[in-house]
Design a protein around this motif. Sequence first.
Motif: not given
Lengths: 524, 524
Positions: A44-45, A47-50, A54, A124-125, A185-186
Amino acid sequence: MSQHEGDDHAAEEEQHVGEDAERERHASAMSTESLLAASDNVEEVHGGTQSSHRLLAYSDALLSIIATVMILPVAHTKMQGDEELDENLQLLLGTKLAVYLMTFLIVTVAWAAHIRLFQVIVRIDDTLALLNLACMMLITLLPYTFSLMATFPSHILGILLFCGCVMVIGLIQSVIVLYAFGRPFLLQDQIQACEDRTVCRHHILKVLLRVPVMCLLAAVCSFFCYQLSYVLLALVIFLPYISQGVLWCRDKLLGPVEEDPEQVMFYTFMPSEPLSKERVEAFSDGVYAIVATLLILDICEDNVPEPATVRQRFNGSLVAALRPYGSDYLAYLGSFATVGLLWFAHHSLFLHVVQATRLMGLLNTMSLAFVGGLPLAFRLTHELPHAASRDERRAVQAACVLVFGAGAFQLATWVAALQGSGQRTLRPAVRYGGPEHVFMLAKLTLYPAVALTAFLLTCALSRFSATIFHLMEIATPLAFLLLRLTVRVVLALLRRLFGPQRRQTLNGEENICSGVPFNPLLIG
Amino acid sequence: MSQHEGDDHAAEEEQHVGEDAERERHASAMSTESLLAASDNVEEVHGGTQSSHRLLAYSDALLSIIATVMILPVAHTKMQGDEELDENLQLLLGTKLAVYLMTFLIVTVAWAAHIRLFQVIVRIDDTLALLNLACMMLITLLPYTFSLMATFPSHILGILLFCGCVMVIGLIQSVIVLYAFGRPFLLQDQIQACEDRTVCRHHILKVLLRVPVMCLLAAVCSFFCYQLSYVLLALVIFLPYISQGVLWCRDKLLGPVEEDPEQVMFYTFMPSEPLSKERVEAFSDGVYAIVATLLILDICEDNVPEPATVRQRFNGSLVAALRPYGSDYLAYLGSFATVGLLWFAHHSLFLHVVQATRLMGLLNTMSLAFVGGLPLAFRLTHELPHAASRDERRAVQAACVLVFGAGAFQLATWVAALQGSGQRTLRPAVRYGGPEHVFMLAKLTLYPAVALTAFLLTCALSRFSATIFHLMEIATPLAFLLLRLTVRVVLALLRRLFGPQRRQTLNGEENICSGVPFNPLLIG
């Protein structure tokens, strides 16, 4: 946008496979919450957030290329002549193939560790992305250091380089873990919600740093006794399996130990530990794609004759100049078709997989290792002169063995998924008794069966081994096209023959037959 | 599983990038329904049914490998010596690079056609999967037939083979279309709901068969006048752009023609036609991954010395034997890092893309074509002897041009997405005035700026070109790591310098400044 208006009546079962899968997945996620929740949330995640989606896809592409690269030195070993083939084959099978297989193993171990890491870190960031790229760069160096090690077993340079790479990779991964735990939060939601994150971090770091520490030991040892280093490095690769074996033995001897339920979710080495299905697919796609095109890499480079040569030697006839390459083209087409169809079987299987496990991942990797050898086998099969029938037979048999191995391990992946009725791992359609069960069985057994038949035929009729092989190449794609039809016909025949009796039996003892695969189809 | 409990306060903007994107996408899908509905539905459906997702991912992997393969013959052209480099470079730039670029173009045209086809057919079954694999096999043959054509321009065999491949591909794709229209549940929902499907089918087949028919003409022509064939084939490749140009002229001259709104959705050749973002990403990932590892393919094969050589020539010293390869290792690390960071910039950009368009796809493809040449440029840069400073300067400049091209076209992709304020294509964060706008600008201009600076420096200080290049290689990854910091510092400085005056101006004339990029950051 009426999405399914008026097509439900026309649609066959298989077209709605995925939809059912989605529903099924949600249903099963509800029921077996505790185990599936983690992996479900990850998706689910994603799909969202950074999302790390990929980044992981790119890593999978890099790793799959690296894993299959070492087949190239094997494939490019030139066959000198008929009489030397035996020695060459010895050489091939002896060292280069071993290097290829070991590299494949090492890269897939690194890949499994990467999956495990990014099942914990789900967002990720930029910093993590860059750290991961650095990590990937070092992993791509592993095959080279390993082949140095294999070519010069008594030089410590190879060992030092290899260990150095692994240690730096371990350090970068530790930095990634520390960085991610500093920014909760990562992390995976479960760990995020967990109160005692330090314990988790400690556990992960402990598992992560085990390998670099072993490599450090091996590097130090190499100065005194390099043989010991190899033992240590072998331990590193088989460590997960060994530690798992030890745990299993302990459980059997002392009874199962109650562990912290929060911790069992990740970084266990149990064969039933969930593995990201998405990443198994991405890695497999990469391997299949690069293997399918390996021969065209060579063809594009080597099989365009020089204009001067064509003018002088072939009187300007391009067709005559290209004729010697004919076998290369056939080899390419044959290997592309085989790899493509093996991909197709793999695709069909994973379409019905809900959740992959570590055991399934391992079996899938074994299948891929066989796939990696296919271009070489096909090239040998098509290049060898027809006169030397013994060598030709060997090449054909080697190709058969590879195809058989690739197909058999795919089948084994499915069987592993079926274990425990495949409650968590498979969609109901392909479980025991599901409507697609027999068809899936047919799809996955087609290649092993064909390869085995061809192998046995070449033993009996060694003179016609090339003919048998070419027939196999042509017949198998056709078989895949007609597979559904064939299965239906066979089932109808079976129903004719055994249907009435079986129905009578069923009325009497329904429980016994519930596990029979083609039950519903026989009745329906 | 409290998914976002207690992390919102800690999360920085960029970590929630994707989530916003998701919300934004849904919001924009609601508002600009007519145009987005199609592509949006495609993605929804991708999750369900026998989704074509993995088939497309595999096709993308195959196509990206094939597109980049033709750089290998270029990379493997050996540099004989210093004095011959000029001629060699001429040869390289003259024929092999042209072959590479044309192949890249042809494969990407085939890829674009494939995307277009599978935006209409959004679900698959086994038959379609097998037909698609057959299609892929023929596409992978295109580079070889093309290089035959380029090496022997006056032999008709090359033309015939190339045209034959294209015709068979066209036929298979027509069969796919006919098969899918015979089973409407495989189609996009909009066409499924459409009453007059025959019109759609007719339109698609007309567009699809245009290319094979042109190729048939070219093949027939080749028997009489092969030059005419080349003109026809060039027409085939540039046909989409030509027909689009013609349409654009017609619209300008006669005013826009009202077209059937159902039909405008697909198989138009407008630059704003939606393109699957997922597939652009997958194709780019494949290219970046194979390009990043191209040099390791060679290193693994060529740079392991023979044990006998080491014993005889280097007195058993492996370090001495490996020293000549040092430049290869550096070239590998340099090219991997550059390709990796360009991937990183690409990744950052597409994280903020909601919907890709054909124009963006085209610009992205141009960027990828430059990326494909990077390994070669890096190898040249590191292999050339330091004495021959003129050739070295040339190699460094070629590398700078390639890096600049790759980065500049990435930037152009973003600019194309920004057009019309990027309402449909971009997330608000990176649109004009968005909080991430400046940062994205910095990320995408970093490489072009560095490459341009290096190029200009080598012109001025040609003696130090190698040093400049190595500095660039080391400095750029560091710059990426410190980019966010640097941008913040620069913005703070700007705010110091211009902040007060600007705020005064803003109070007076707010409308004028609303388009200024770093507006909110200067104020905030």
